[in-house]
Design a protein around this motif. Structure first.
Motif, PDB file in Angstrom:
ATOM      1  N   SER A 182      76.614   5.497  38.206  1.00 45.50           N
ATOM      2  CA  SER A 182      77.359   4.694  39.151  1.00 45.50           C
ATOM      3  C   SER A 182      78.527   5.508  39.701  1.00 45.50           C
ATOM      4  O   SER A 182      79.007   6.441  39.060  1.00 45.50           O
ATOM      5  N   GLN A 183      78.970   5.131  40.887  1.00 47.17           N
ATOM      6  CA  GLN A 183      80.092   5.815  41.516  1.00 47.17           C
ATOM      7  C   GLN A 183      81.174   4.808  41.837  1.00 47.17           C
ATOM      8  O   GLN A 183      80.906   3.634  42.082  1.00 47.17           O
ATOM      9  N   LEU A 184      82.403   5.283  41.835  1.00 47.96           N
ATOM     10  CA  LEU A 184      83.555   4.495  42.245  1.00 47.96           C
ATOM     11  C   LEU A 184      84.233   5.279  43.355  1.00 47.96           C
ATOM     12  O   LEU A 184      84.671   6.422  43.139  1.00 47.96           O
ATOM     13  N   ILE A 185      84.304   4.716  44.513  1.00 45.85           N
ATOM     14  CA  ILE A 185      84.894   5.406  45.657  1.00 45.85           C
ATOM     15  C   ILE A 185      86.289   4.842  45.879  1.00 45.85           C
ATOM     16  O   ILE A 185      86.476   3.628  45.969  1.00 45.85           O
ATOM     17  N   ILE A 186      87.272   5.735  45.929  1.00 45.12           N
ATOM     18  CA  ILE A 186      88.653   5.310  46.166  1.00 45.12           C
ATOM     19  C   ILE A 186      89.212   6.097  47.347  1.00 45.12           C
ATOM     20  O   ILE A 186      88.728   7.174  47.678  1.00 45.12           O
ATOM     21  N   ARG A 187      90.217   5.532  47.961  1.00 37.70           N
ATOM     22  CA  ARG A 187      90.888   6.218  49.068  1.00 37.70           C
ATOM     23  C   ARG A 187      92.318   6.527  48.633  1.00 37.70           C
ATOM     24  O   ARG A 187      93.053   5.638  48.217  1.00 37.70           O
ATOM     25  N   ILE A 188      92.662   7.803  48.706  1.00 32.40           N
ATOM     26  CA  ILE A 188      94.016   8.246  48.395  1.00 32.40           C
ATOM     27  C   ILE A 188      94.423   9.276  49.434  1.00 32.40           C
ATOM     28  O   ILE A 188      93.584   9.805  50.167  1.00 32.40           O
ATOM     29  N   LYS A 189      95.722   9.552  49.473  1.00 33.84           N
ATOM     30  CA  LYS A 189      96.204  10.557  50.416  1.00 33.84           C
ATOM     31  C   LYS A 189      95.600  11.910  50.057  1.00 33.84           C
ATOM     32  O   LYS A 189      95.485  12.261  48.881  1.00 33.84           O
ATOM     33  N   ALA A 190      95.248  12.660  51.064  1.00 31.47           N
ATOM     34  CA  ALA A 190      94.647  13.976  50.855  1.00 31.47           C
ATOM     35  C   ALA A 190      95.580  14.884  50.057  1.00 31.47           C
ATOM     36  O   ALA A 190      95.130  15.637  49.188  1.00 31.47           O
ATOM     37  N   SER A 191      96.868  14.776  50.301  1.00 32.80           N
ATOM     38  CA  SER A 191      97.813  15.633  49.574  1.00 32.80           C
ATOM     39  C   SER A 191      97.836  15.282  48.086  1.00 32.80           C
ATOM     40  O   SER A 191      97.926  16.181  47.234  1.00 32.80           O
ATOM     41  N   ASP A 192      97.738  13.993  47.743  1.00 30.99           N
ATOM     42  CA  ASP A 192      97.682  13.588  46.328  1.00 30.99           C
ATOM     43  C   ASP A 192      96.399  14.094  45.680  1.00 30.99           C
ATOM     44  O   ASP A 192      96.412  14.598  44.561  1.00 30.99           O
ATOM     45  N   ARG A 193      95.294  13.955  46.399  1.00 31.73           N
ATOM     46  CA  ARG A 193      94.014  14.433  45.874  1.00 31.73           C
ATOM     47  C   ARG A 193      94.059  15.936  45.625  1.00 31.73           C
ATOM     48  O   ARG A 193      93.662  16.414  44.573  1.00 31.73           O
ATOM     49  N   ASP A 194      94.581  16.668  46.600  1.00 28.99           N
ATOM     50  CA  ASP A 194      94.634  18.125  46.475  1.00 28.99           C
ATOM     51  C   ASP A 194      95.515  18.551  45.304  1.00 28.99           C
ATOM     52  O   ASP A 194      95.160  19.463  44.547  1.00 28.99           O
ATOM     53  N   ARG A 195      96.661  17.901  45.146  1.00 28.37           N
ATOM     54  CA  ARG A 195      97.547  18.218  44.018  1.00 28.37           C
ATOM     55  C   ARG A 195      96.876  17.883  42.691  1.00 28.37           C
ATOM     56  O   ARG A 195      96.986  18.641  41.719  1.00 28.37           O
ATOM     57  N   PHE A 196      96.181  16.746  42.626  1.00 26.04           N
ATOM     58  CA  PHE A 196      95.505  16.323  41.396  1.00 26.04           C
ATOM     59  C   PHE A 196      94.395  17.306  41.029  1.00 26.04           C
ATOM     60  O   PHE A 196      94.308  17.760  39.888  1.00 26.04           O
ATOM     61  N   VAL A 197      93.567  17.652  41.985  1.00 27.68           N
ATOM     62  CA  VAL A 197      92.468  18.592  41.736  1.00 27.68           C
ATOM     63  C   VAL A 197      93.020  19.954  41.326  1.00 27.68           C
ATOM     64  O   VAL A 197      92.515  20.581  40.389  1.00 27.68           O
ATOM     65  N   SER A 198      94.060  20.403  41.986  1.00 27.99           N
ATOM     66  CA  SER A 198      94.670  21.685  41.649  1.00 27.99           C
ATOM     67  C   SER A 198      95.229  21.680  40.226  1.00 27.99           C
ATOM     68  O   SER A 198      95.037  22.632  39.461  1.00 27.99           O
ATOM     69  N   LEU A 199      95.911  20.612  39.855  1.00 30.69           N
ATOM     70  CA  LEU A 199      96.451  20.502  38.501  1.00 30.69           C
ATOM     71  C   LEU A 199      95.331  20.469  37.469  1.00 30.69           C
ATOM     72  O   LEU A 199      95.415  21.128  36.429  1.00 30.69           O
ATOM     73  N   CYS A 200      94.277  19.707  37.749  1.00 27.72           N
ATOM     74  CA  CYS A 200      93.127  19.673  36.840  1.00 27.72           C
ATOM     75  C   CYS A 200      92.540  21.068  36.666  1.00 27.72           C
ATOM     76  O   CYS A 200      92.236  21.482  35.543  1.00 27.72           O
TER      77      CYS A 200
END
Length: 59
Positions: A15-33
């Protein structure tokens, strides 16, 4: 000789869960991960499991 089938994983993610967040938050989160040698998906799944466990008596 017939090919052997690969065993199926016990806990198939189906299953998938699709969420909408600011691109800058996503980029920071992925980078930190990445810098912590983990994946964004793994950390989100961990958050969901922990959240459900914390609130399991409320459902």
């Amino acid at each position: 000789m017939p090919e052997k089938k690969k065993p199926r994983k016990k806990h198939l993610k189906d299953s998938q869960l699709i969420i909408r967040i600011k691109a800058s938050d996503r980029d920071r989160f992925v980078s930190l991960c990445d810098s912590l040698d983990t994946s964004a998906a793994r950390e989100i799944r961990r958050f969901i499991r922990d959240f459900l466990k914390e609130h399991e008596d409320q459902s």
